[in-house]
Scaffold this motif. Structure first.
Motif, PDB file in Angstrom:
ATOM      1  N   ALA A  85       0.829  -1.205   0.000  1.00  0.00           N
ATOM      2  CA  ALA A  85       0.000   0.000   0.000  1.00  0.00           C
ATOM      3  C   ALA A  85       0.864   1.255   0.000  1.00  0.00           C
ATOM      4  O   ALA A  85       0.556   2.239  -0.692  1.00  0.00           O
ATOM      5  N   ALA A  86       1.957   1.234   0.770  1.00  0.00           N
ATOM      6  CA  ALA A  86       2.858   2.386   0.798  1.00  0.00           C
ATOM      7  C   ALA A  86       3.518   2.597  -0.564  1.00  0.00           C
ATOM      8  O   ALA A  86       3.653   3.738  -1.036  1.00  0.00           O
ATOM      9  N   LEU A  87       3.931   1.512  -1.208  1.00  0.00           N
ATOM     10  CA  LEU A  87       4.548   1.630  -2.535  1.00  0.00           C
ATOM     11  C   LEU A  87       3.538   2.141  -3.564  1.00  0.00           C
ATOM     12  O   LEU A  87       3.895   2.938  -4.446  1.00  0.00           O
ATOM     13  N   MET A  88       2.309   1.693  -3.467  1.00  0.00           N
ATOM     14  CA  MET A  88       1.283   2.180  -4.385  1.00  0.00           C
ATOM     15  C   MET A  88       1.044   3.669  -4.196  1.00  0.00           C
ATOM     16  O   MET A  88       0.823   4.401  -5.166  1.00  0.00           O
ATOM     17  N   LEU A  89       1.096   4.128  -2.942  1.00  0.00           N
ATOM     18  CA  LEU A  89       0.950   5.554  -2.682  1.00  0.00           C
ATOM     19  C   LEU A  89       2.101   6.340  -3.302  1.00  0.00           C
ATOM     20  O   LEU A  89       1.888   7.406  -3.899  1.00  0.00           O
ATOM     21  N   VAL A  90       3.329   5.814  -3.190  1.00  0.00           N
ATOM     22  CA  VAL A  90       4.489   6.458  -3.816  1.00  0.00           C
ATOM     23  C   VAL A  90       4.311   6.515  -5.328  1.00  0.00           C
ATOM     24  O   VAL A  90       4.568   7.540  -5.970  1.00  0.00           O
ATOM     25  N   GLY A  91       3.858   5.416  -5.925  1.00  0.00           N
ATOM     26  CA  GLY A  91       3.638   5.392  -7.362  1.00  0.00           C
ATOM     27  C   GLY A  91       2.578   6.387  -7.800  1.00  0.00           C
ATOM     28  O   GLY A  91       2.717   7.049  -8.839  1.00  0.00           O
ATOM     29  N   TYR A  92       1.516   6.514  -7.010  1.00  0.00           N
ATOM     30  CA  TYR A  92       0.453   7.466  -7.344  1.00  0.00           C
ATOM     31  C   TYR A  92       0.974   8.900  -7.279  1.00  0.00           C
ATOM     32  O   TYR A  92       0.694   9.713  -8.174  1.00  0.00           O
ATOM     33  N   ILE A  93       1.734   9.223  -6.229  1.00  0.00           N
ATOM     34  CA  ILE A  93       2.275  10.580  -6.097  1.00  0.00           C
ATOM     35  C   ILE A  93       3.250  10.880  -7.221  1.00  0.00           C
ATOM     36  O   ILE A  93       3.235  11.979  -7.802  1.00  0.00           O
ATOM     37  N   GLN A  94       4.103   9.914  -7.548  1.00  0.00           N
ATOM     38  CA  GLN A  94       5.048  10.117  -8.643  1.00  0.00           C
ATOM     39  C   GLN A  94       4.319  10.384  -9.959  1.00  0.00           C
ATOM     40  O   GLN A  94       4.720  11.257 -10.737  1.00  0.00           O
ATOM     41  N   ALA A  95       3.259   9.626 -10.204  1.00  0.00           N
ATOM     42  CA  ALA A  95       2.518   9.808 -11.453  1.00  0.00           C
ATOM     43  C   ALA A  95       1.812  11.151 -11.500  1.00  0.00           C
ATOM     44  O   ALA A  95       1.790  11.833 -12.532  1.00  0.00           O
ATOM     45  N   ARG A  96       1.226  11.573 -10.376  1.00  0.00           N
ATOM     46  CA  ARG A  96       0.468  12.822 -10.352  1.00  0.00           C
ATOM     47  C   ARG A  96       1.358  14.055 -10.450  1.00  0.00           C
ATOM     48  O   ARG A  96       0.915  15.099 -10.936  1.00  0.00           O
ATOM     49  N   THR A  97       2.594  13.974  -9.984  1.00  0.00           N
ATOM     50  CA  THR A  97       3.496  15.127 -10.041  1.00  0.00           C
ATOM     51  C   THR A  97       4.328  15.151 -11.308  1.00  0.00           C
ATOM     52  O   THR A  97       5.119  16.074 -11.504  1.00  0.00           O
ATOM     53  N   THR A  98       4.149  14.164 -12.161  1.00  0.00           N
ATOM     54  CA  THR A  98       4.918  14.080 -13.408  1.00  0.00           C
ATOM     55  C   THR A  98       4.081  14.563 -14.581  1.00  0.00           C
ATOM     56  O   THR A  98       2.879  14.303 -14.639  1.00  0.00           O
TER      57      THR A  98
END
Length: 211
Positions: A85-98
């Motif tokens: 779940a933590a990794l998915m949150l990191v992936g979501y933030i990375q995608a949204r800020t890119t």
């Protein structure tokens, strides 16, 4: 009060207004789920915790009833779920800020969740592009620059081609309609590179004939 971290951008994804003659052809972000799955290695992480749970179950199943053995293995699955779940949150933030931008002259990559930078790659400095296509149309376009990049592998991650550490290749990771974008980049790069270059000549200096 809402706050936009990128409100200072004159054009979303670009640090300045495009010069005259340059126009945007495409803009997009990574698919957050595919980015988490590929760049953050979700299958390997899940498999690791499942292995630990099975190992724990097998090691205690002869020492206690089945229900207690399952209970002894369950914490590994719970911990694995938290990590995933933590990794998915990191992936979501990375995608949204890119935000990836393709113009008729360059590729611009606004990347970074904590420290945001914009990487500009003119087509004249891109020697090769490789497309890795996945099911569903998402894919990654890796760009091989002809010169040395101003940013290293760690600064560009996860927006780089995996395992090319010594010679980092910036990549448009896990983007939808990757084949269409790759064709757009190829056509724009070909048109840009084949465009004749106009050299301004100073008065009083004779031109040198091309051999």
């Amino acid at each position: 009060m809402s706050h936009d971290d990128f409100a200072t951008e004159p054009v979303p994804g670009l640090p300045e207004l495009p010069p005259e003659g340059e126009h945007i052809l495409w803009q997009g972000r990574p698919d957050w789920w595919r980015l988490s799955w590929e760049a953050l290695s979700l299958p390997w992480v899940a498999g690791y915790f499942i292995f630990l749970a099975l190992w724990r179950l097998v090691s205690v199943i002869d020492l206690m009833p089945l229900g207690q053995a399952i209970g002894a293995a369950l914490p590994f699955l719970v911990l694995g779920g938290i990590v995933i779940a933590a990794l998915m949150l990191v992936g979501y933030i990375q995608a949204r800020t890119t935000l990836y931008t393709v113009t008729n002259r360059r590729i611009a990559m606004r990347i970074g969740a904590a420290l945001t930078v914009t990487l500009n790659l003119p087509y004249t400095q891109v020697s090769n592009a490789a497309l890795s296509l996945r099911k569903g149309g998402t894919g990654t376009i890796a760009l091989e620059a002809s010169g040395k990049l101003p940013l290293g592998y760690a600064m560009c991650w996860p927006h780089v081609r995996p395992w090319h550490i010594l010679s980092p290749q910036p990549a448009l990771r896990c983007i939808p309609e990757a084949e269409k974008v790759a064709r757009m980049i190829a056509d724009s790069a070909e048109a840009r590179v084949s465009m004749p270059q106009v050299v301004r000549r100073q008065p009083g200096i004779a031109p040198v004939a091309a051999e």
